[in-house]
Design an enzyme around this catalytic site. Structure first.
Site, PDB file in Angstrom:
ATOM      1  N   CYS A 169       1.181  -1.415   0.184  1.00 21.27           N
ATOM      2  CA  CYS A 169       0.348  -0.209   0.019  1.00 21.27           C
ATOM      3  C   CYS A 169       0.639   1.131  -0.126  1.00 21.27           C
ATOM      4  CB  CYS A 169      -0.996   0.227   1.322  1.00 21.27           C
ATOM      5  SG  CYS A 169      -2.394   1.819   1.179  1.00 21.27           S
ATOM      6  N   TYR A 193     -14.791  16.526  22.636  1.00 23.88           N
ATOM      7  CA  TYR A 193     -13.962  15.000  21.632  1.00 23.88           C
ATOM      8  C   TYR A 193     -12.373  14.995  22.047  1.00 23.88           C
ATOM      9  CZ  TYR A 193     -18.243  16.279  20.125  1.00 23.88           C
ATOM     10  OH  TYR A 193     -20.213  16.541  19.370  1.00 23.88           O
ATOM     11  N   GLU A 196     -14.285  12.899  26.590  1.00 25.36           N
ATOM     12  CA  GLU A 196     -14.512  11.900  25.739  1.00 25.36           C
ATOM     13  C   GLU A 196     -15.098  11.210  25.507  1.00 25.36           C
ATOM     14  OE1 GLU A 196     -13.903   9.419  22.949  1.00 25.36           O
ATOM     15  OE2 GLU A 196     -12.217  11.737  22.525  1.00 25.36           O
ATOM     16  N   ASP A 209     -13.310  19.152  18.337  1.00 30.08           N
ATOM     17  CA  ASP A 209     -12.562  18.069  17.132  1.00 30.08           C
ATOM     18  C   ASP A 209     -13.448  17.060  17.228  1.00 30.08           C
ATOM     19  OD1 ASP A 209     -10.935  16.859  15.564  1.00 30.08           O
ATOM     20  OD2 ASP A 209      -9.708  16.185  17.430  1.00 30.08           O
ATOM     21  N   CYS A 252     -12.368  17.431   9.399  1.00 34.27           N
ATOM     22  CA  CYS A 252     -11.729  16.391   8.451  1.00 34.27           C
ATOM     23  C   CYS A 252     -12.378  16.612   7.271  1.00 34.27           C
ATOM     24  CB  CYS A 252     -11.593  14.460   9.172  1.00 34.27           C
ATOM     25  SG  CYS A 252     -13.301  14.688   9.882  1.00 34.27           S
TER      26      CYS A 252
END
Length: 463
Positions: free
Chosen positions: A196, A324, A348, A394, A421
């Site tokens: 990979c 988070y 969290e 996050d 993201c």
């Protein structure tokens, strides 16, 4: 025998079209397309006879022969792969991976594009998402993430092409014959791999790709930056007992309903991050249990940590909230910035991550760790009664959402740093924050996932 990746050809040439199959299913139909702009998700937008076609393995402005992979005759849109390039863009290149073409591995989206153009495409997607979902016109440059000089980067760059050997955590699927690989795009089909190219040599060197497994669904390999052997976490097929090969180059653990069962080595990986604050640099050490969350690009912890600090400009004595928080990367940086007279509350949902954070952050008495859902924590009377100056957000790919944004705004922090993201989720939450009196005052984007369509953003919001 696998089909080759699309190749540029001169001129338009002559093309033959297969007739659409009988019935409602249009899969396999081949059509010529003028490719339009890039879209969120790793494809470009084209139109054919009034229908939108999301086409992969293409570039804006190209003319391609595309094969429909999903869609019915009456559907409003189709999905397709460019199987032949009739007019190529100058930024098209030969994919460095032999299974990066149509119908093969779905792990990468942009191996046919130069790295600089990949970043430009991602910037265009971020701009489009903010315009469409937040009503804002933002200009952003997607910054290249360096590999050189990163802690634990031995064997990462290694003289190979830009955008390769960066992924320190890769989850491989296992096929019916026990071979590890990655799934085809939007498919359960496993493409077995011998290598990979975007995974680090430590991940590939674990031996997973050359082994045979029995009764195994997935194997996730994590290579920490502390230089220790990588960890392979095995997920057995439901209701079965996994049969494991010998992996002398890795620690091995099996995920069970009771937790991780150690087979060999250790059940965690060590991470070291050096972050500059002002004129000083300091190394931080973290323990990440099993296949717990940690940024997959080796440069990401430093880049994102420094971007978050720059966005918040924390001051001694301030009180911060890290939502988070994972194993505590941003928590540690904030604790140092606010000092012993300040405080950091980290929330969290994964209990193992909280336990790891407790081990890594024991030297910071100003840190408090809560295990539980963020939305429930933000409703807690003890938290809402506290003074909150700064918030780090996050969230998972789906974003924070309207309810969490409302709860954060009710705390009235002076600044919020949002690490995202997914640009679509960030843009939606930006609109929610604007509705509660917070404006976007800064936005940075980082290419922490080369060869894929993913991009990481850090946004600064102020009241």
């Amino acid at each position: 025998m696998s089909s080759p990746a699309p190749r540029p050809t001169r001129g338009r040439g002559r093309t033959s079209r297969r007739p659409a199959p009988a019935g409602p299913d249009a899969r396999g139909t081949e059509i010529e397309l003028e490719v339009g702009p890039v879209a969120h998700g790793g494809h470009c937008v084209a139109r054919h006879e009034g229908r939108v076609v999301f086409v992969r393995h293409a570039l804006p402005g190209e003319r391609v022969l595309a094969r429909v992979t999903e869609g019915a005759d009456g559907a409003s849109f189709w999905r397709a792969d460019a199987v032949r390039v009739l007019t190529a863009d100058p930024d098209r290149v030969e994919p460095p991976c032999p299974v990066a073409g149509p119908g093969l591995c779905g792990g990468c989206d942009f191996q046919h594009v130069t790295p600089a153009r990949q970043r430009a495409l991602k910037a265009a997607v971020v701009t489009e998402q903010f315009h469409r979902l937040a009503g804002l016109d933002v200009a952003v440059e997607v910054e290249q993430a360096p590999l050189a000089g990163v802690a634990g980067d031995a064997g990462v760059a290694g003289g190979e092409g830009e955008g390769l050997r960066w992924r320190t955590r890769t989850q491989f699927a296992v096929d019916a014959e026990g071979r590890a690989g990655l799934r085809a795009h939007r498919s359960h089909q496993v493409v077995p791999l011998a290598d990979c190219p975007i995974s680090t040599r430590a991940v590939v060197g674990s031996g997973v790709l050359g082994a045979r497994f029995g009764n195994v669904a997935t194997v996730e390999v994590a290579a920490g930056s502390d230089g220790a052997a990588p960890l392979a976490v095995v997920d057995p097929l439901p209701g079965t007992h996994a049969h494991l090969p010998k992996l002398p180059g890795a620690s091995v653990a099996v995920r069970t309903p009771e937790g991780l069962h150690r087979v060999s080595g250790r059940t965690w990986v060590g991470e070291r991050v050096t972050v500059r604050t002002g004129d000083a640099e300091r190394e931080h050490a973290f323990r990440v249990g099993g296949a717990g969350f940690w940024q997959v690009h080796p440069a990401a912890p430093r880049l994102l940590g420094e971007a978050v600090l720059a966005a918040l400009e924390p001051r001694a004595g301030e009180h911060a909230l890290d939502l988070y928080s994972g194993v505590g990367l941003f928590t540690a940086l904030l604790a140092e910035a606010v000092g012993p007279e300040g405080s950091v509350l980290a929330v969290e949902g994964e209990e193992r991550a909280v336990r790891d954070a407790r081990r890594s952050l024991h030297e910071h008495p100003q840190v408090e760790l809560w295990a539980g859902a963020v939305q429930e924590a933000l409703d807690d009377e003890e938290l809402t009664a506290r003074r909150t100056d700064l918030v780090v957000l996050d969230p998972p790919r789906s974003g924070a959402g309207r309810a969490v944004v409302e709860q954060i705004a009710a705390l009235a922090p002076r600044a919020v740093a949002y690490v995202a993201c997914d640009p679509a989720a960030l843009a939606r939450d930006t609109a929610f924050l604007a509705g509660h009196g917070y404006r976007l005052e800064g936005l940075r984007a980082f290419d922490l996932f080369p060869m894929t369509h993913h991009v990481e953003c850090v946004a600064r919001f102020v009241r």
